[in-house]
Design an enzyme around this catalytic site. Sequence first.
Site, PDB file in Angstrom:
ATOM      1  N   TRP A 133      -6.083  18.014 -35.553  1.00  0.00           N
ATOM      2  CA  TRP A 133      -4.915  18.914 -35.578  1.00  0.00           C
ATOM      3  C   TRP A 133      -4.491  19.097 -37.039  1.00  0.00           C
ATOM      4  CZ3 TRP A 133       0.636  17.051 -35.282  1.00  0.00           C
ATOM      5  CH2 TRP A 133       1.517  18.139 -35.129  1.00  0.00           C
ATOM      6  N   ASP A 214      -2.303   9.399 -30.249  1.00  0.00           N
ATOM      7  CA  ASP A 214      -1.538  10.639 -30.187  1.00  0.00           C
ATOM      8  C   ASP A 214      -1.694  11.244 -28.795  1.00  0.00           C
ATOM      9  OD1 ASP A 214      -1.344  13.575 -32.364  1.00  0.00           O
ATOM     10  OD2 ASP A 214      -0.311  13.036 -30.519  1.00  0.00           O
ATOM     11  N   LYS A 250       3.993  19.935 -24.130  1.00  0.00           N
ATOM     12  CA  LYS A 250       3.034  20.727 -23.354  1.00  0.00           C
ATOM     13  C   LYS A 250       3.133  20.447 -21.870  1.00  0.00           C
ATOM     14  CE  LYS A 250       1.367  21.143 -27.541  1.00  0.00           C
ATOM     15  NZ  LYS A 250       1.862  20.427 -28.703  1.00  0.00           N
TER      16      LYS A 250
HETATM   17  C1  LIG Z   1      -2.786  16.564 -31.212  1.00  0.00           C
HETATM   18  C2  LIG Z   1      -1.357  16.959 -31.346  1.00  0.00           C
HETATM   19  N1  LIG Z   1      -0.461  16.040 -31.752  1.00  0.00           N
HETATM   20  C3  LIG Z   1       0.851  16.330 -31.881  1.00  0.00           C
HETATM   21  C4  LIG Z   1       1.324  17.580 -31.603  1.00  0.00           C
HETATM   22  C5  LIG Z   1       2.800  17.768 -31.806  1.00  0.00           C
HETATM   23  O1  LIG Z   1       3.424  18.547 -30.946  1.00  0.00           O
HETATM   24  P1  LIG Z   1       5.002  18.457 -30.741  1.00  0.00           P
HETATM   25  O2  LIG Z   1       5.619  17.913 -32.002  1.00  0.00           O
HETATM   26  O3  LIG Z   1       5.432  19.853 -30.437  1.00  0.00           O
HETATM   27  O4  LIG Z   1       5.208  17.534 -29.594  1.00  0.00           O
HETATM   28  C6  LIG Z   1       0.429  18.597 -31.183  1.00  0.00           C
HETATM   29  C7  LIG Z   1       0.912  19.987 -30.888  1.00  0.00           C
HETATM   30  N2  LIG Z   1       0.027  21.031 -31.187  1.00  0.00           N
HETATM   31  O5  LIG Z   1       0.655  22.105 -31.685  1.00  0.00           O
HETATM   32  C8  LIG Z   1       0.163  23.281 -31.162  1.00  0.00           C
HETATM   33  C9  LIG Z   1      -1.057  23.736 -31.920  1.00  0.00           C
HETATM   34  O6  LIG Z   1      -1.849  22.889 -32.369  1.00  0.00           O
HETATM   35  O7  LIG Z   1      -1.225  24.952 -32.023  1.00  0.00           O
HETATM   36  C10 LIG Z   1      -0.941  18.280 -31.056  1.00  0.00           C
HETATM   37  O8  LIG Z   1      -1.838  19.198 -30.661  1.00  0.00           O
END
Ligand SMILES: Cc1ncc(COP(=O)(O)O)c(CNOCC(=O)O)c1O
Length: 401
Positions: A133, A214, A250
């Site tokens: 990510w 994660d 999500k």
């Molecule tokens: C692996 C991972 N960790 C952590 C997160 C953190 O998400 P949040 O802080 O919204 O819970 C995300 C959210 N992704 O965001 C959308 C994208 O990649 O287009 C994630 O994919």
Amino acid sequence: IGWFARIPRAERDAIFGLVEDFQKDTSKPKVNLGIGVFRTDEDKPYILKCVQKAEEKILKKRMDKEYSPVAGFEIFKKLSMDFTFGKSSVFNKPGRHVTFQGLSGCGGLSIAAQFLRMFYPGRKMVYISDPTWPNHQNLFNKLGLKTDTYRYYDAENISLDFDGMMEDIHKMPYRSIILFHASAHNPTGFDPTEEQWKEITEEVKKRKLYVIMDNAYQGFASGDLNKDAQSFRIMAKRRVNMVLVTSYAKNFGLYGERVGATSFLVDSKHEADKILSQLILLIRANHSNPPLHGARIVEEVFTDPCLTKLWIEELKIMANRLKSARKQLLQKLKETGSSRNWDFITKQIGMFSYTGLTKEQIIRLQKEFHIYMLTSGRLAIPGITSKNVEYVAKCIHKVTS
Ligand SMILES: Cc1ncc(COP(=O)(O)O)c(CNOCC(=O)O)c1O
């Protein structure tokens, strides 16, 4: 102001920068395959019914707007441990975990990163997957932890590079910190099998690694809450030292409510009390108290059996919608007569497909066809709908033939 003038312009955020470009694009059709946010087949955001019902219940209660406790409400933390590690886990007991409500996944990762920087005795460096990510490197580096990578993706065969991953883990210095995606790896969509997670766990133990897990997609990846938790439950059973960072963005569709739970596994109540005391000061220095609304929704859904049942049904609906979008895209790509093997699209799971498209091909998709994807080749599956799938397949074929 003088010193402002000397501040260099930073590069744009890969994901939110692309969303801005998409929103500015006035042409028709245009397709957003950039950001990992669920969309219905009508290309609309989806507010889960269980969330709407939970909100109605909360509204009726006329609850106050006082500060949450710094680490969040006890009930929310307990329900989160039941959801992640399960009721029967040896760690789901007082004195075996320290849990706090973070600002979704990012907020949990951020506090965990700062805590590790302050107290971790080993190297202040995190091994992250290649690719991963986009925000992982940015987040850890901004918070004072270096990053290095371990192999994860075999571009040749468009598959998980399990052997490469294991070799790299085997070479890691003792007591390194390593980050894993619990399920629905972002951006590749390839996850280790249950057997492979067991092998990874043994290697992690041999190297005495500290794991940041994660957990951004539990239940959303496969539609099965427990299946998507197998990675960290296998590790917990083998007593791997870990911090689990869970996002409810999500799987509850609560992206903007910023709600999540982070749990450090510990050995004793004595340890737990000390770690919690340090986390409370750290959280105070960051956001002080977590937001009320999202946590109350999650609490309502987890405590009302009817809402829990509805939620599980809706998780399956979302997971199946993405699975069918993958099947449609693969079918339409085949129908274009493309000579490429696109079968990986239905082998990958979760929010994304890692297409192997080159940067040039992706720029062409954007400039000529107004189809927006990350230049890494990541394609956000929720952007695929019955209406646009043929157009997307034809354009991908045009830029790859
Ligand atoms: C692996 C991972 N960790 C952590 C997160 C953190 O998400 P949040 O802080 O919204 O819970 C995300 C959210 N992704 O965001 C959308 C994208 O990649 O287009 C994630 O994919």
